[in-house]
Write a protein that holds these residues in place. Structure first.
Motif, PDB file in Angstrom:
ATOM      1  N   SER A  47     -65.489-120.403  55.336  1.00 24.09           N
ATOM      2  CA  SER A  47     -65.955-119.028  55.161  1.00 24.09           C
ATOM      3  C   SER A  47     -64.912-118.121  55.824  1.00 24.09           C
ATOM      4  N   ILE A  48     -64.921-116.864  55.466  1.00 17.35           N
ATOM      5  CA  ILE A  48     -63.946-115.927  56.034  1.00 17.35           C
ATOM      6  C   ILE A  48     -64.142-115.779  57.545  1.00 17.35           C
ATOM      7  N   PRO A  49     -65.384-115.635  58.059  1.00 15.52           N
ATOM      8  CA  PRO A  49     -65.537-115.568  59.514  1.00 15.52           C
ATOM      9  C   PRO A  49     -65.029-116.821  60.248  1.00 15.52           C
ATOM     10  N   GLU A  50     -65.169-118.002  59.626  1.00 19.35           N
ATOM     11  CA  GLU A  50     -64.632-119.224  60.241  1.00 19.35           C
ATOM     12  C   GLU A  50     -63.117-119.130  60.399  1.00 19.35           C
ATOM     13  N   LEU A  51     -62.432-118.603  59.385  1.00 20.68           N
ATOM     14  CA  LEU A  51     -60.981-118.454  59.461  1.00 20.68           C
ATOM     15  C   LEU A  51     -60.599-117.451  60.545  1.00 20.68           C
ATOM     16  N   VAL A  52     -61.340-116.352  60.652  1.00 21.40           N
ATOM     17  CA  VAL A  52     -61.043-115.355  61.685  1.00 21.40           C
ATOM     18  C   VAL A  52     -61.200-115.979  63.068  1.00 21.40           C
ATOM     19  N   ARG A  53     -62.229-116.773  63.263  1.00 18.38           N
ATOM     20  CA  ARG A  53     -62.427-117.423  64.569  1.00 18.38           C
ATOM     21  C   ARG A  53     -61.322-118.429  64.873  1.00 18.38           C
ATOM     22  N   ARG A  54     -60.839-119.135  63.849  1.00 19.05           N
ATOM     23  CA  ARG A  54     -59.760-120.104  64.039  1.00 19.05           C
ATOM     24  C   ARG A  54     -58.413-119.441  64.254  1.00 19.05           C
ATOM     25  N   MET A  55     -58.162-118.399  63.476  1.00 19.67           N
ATOM     26  CA  MET A  55     -56.859-117.733  63.494  1.00 19.67           C
ATOM     27  C   MET A  55     -57.057-116.225  63.658  1.00 19.67           C
ATOM     28  N   PRO A  56     -57.407-115.750  64.859  1.00 20.18           N
ATOM     29  CA  PRO A  56     -57.648-114.315  65.022  1.00 20.18           C
ATOM     30  C   PRO A  56     -56.405-113.464  64.742  1.00 20.18           C
ATOM     31  N   LYS A  57     -55.233-114.004  65.048  1.00 18.37           N
ATOM     32  CA  LYS A  57     -53.973-113.310  64.759  1.00 18.37           C
ATOM     33  C   LYS A  57     -53.169-114.200  63.809  1.00 18.37           C
ATOM     34  N   PRO A  58     -53.511-114.132  62.527  1.00 21.03           N
ATOM     35  CA  PRO A  58     -52.883-115.063  61.575  1.00 21.03           C
ATOM     36  C   PRO A  58     -51.446-114.705  61.261  1.00 21.03           C
ATOM     37  N   SER A  59     -50.687-115.734  60.990  1.00 22.12           N
ATOM     38  CA  SER A  59     -49.331-115.520  60.485  1.00 22.12           C
ATOM     39  C   SER A  59     -49.156-116.432  59.285  1.00 22.12           C
ATOM     40  N   GLY A  60     -48.675-115.873  58.217  1.00 19.99           N
ATOM     41  CA  GLY A  60     -48.460-116.647  57.015  1.00 19.99           C
ATOM     42  C   GLY A  60     -49.680-116.831  56.137  1.00 19.99           C
ATOM     43  N   VAL A  61     -50.782-116.152  56.440  1.00 23.19           N
ATOM     44  CA  VAL A  61     -51.978-116.257  55.608  1.00 23.19           C
ATOM     45  C   VAL A  61     -51.772-115.382  54.386  1.00 23.19           C
TER      46      VAL A  61
END
Length: 119
Positions: A101-115
């Motif tokens: 889910s999108i919130p799961e990704l935010v929790r895993r990668m709060p400051k994403p790079s390359g997404v």
């Protein structure tokens, strides 16, 4: 931005993304919030075959809409989306990928790079 959706989970997800944008100062989360705020007929619908064409092995992608199971997926990818069909989840997991889910990704990668955002 005021979201007029009656779907409570969608409204909570958009608010969660707006807070993540302010907290982590990441424009990606604000962009995904805006795309999810569109009317239903304007939201993104992507098939796994298109993900196979657009992504490379090991990529992380956000789909601000729904992922459907049409087509073949031969790459190991991590996909976060608003919704998945059962077929799409099984095809993503069959190659060792992840469907989040999108919130799961935010929790895993709060400051994403390359997404990558798939629209």
């Amino acid at each position: 931005m005021e979201l007029k959706s009656t779907n409570q989970y969608l409204r909570m997800t958009v608010r969660f993304l707006e807070v993540a944008h302010r907290r982590y100062n990441v424009g990606l989360w604000a962009t995904v919030a805006v795309l999810l705020s569109r009317p239903r007929r304007g939201r993104v619908v992507v098939n796994v075959g298109e993900l196979n064409r657009l992504l490379n092995d090991g990529d992380v992608a956000v789909v601000p809409g729904k992922v459907l199971g049409d087509g073949e997926l031969s790459k190991r990818v991590t996909v976060a989306a608003w919704a998945f069909s059962k077929t799409a989840i099984s095809k993503i997991k069959a190659n060792g990928g992840e469907a989040l889910s999108i919130p799961e990704l935010v929790r895993r990668m709060p400051k994403p790079s390359g997404v990558k955002i798939i629209t």
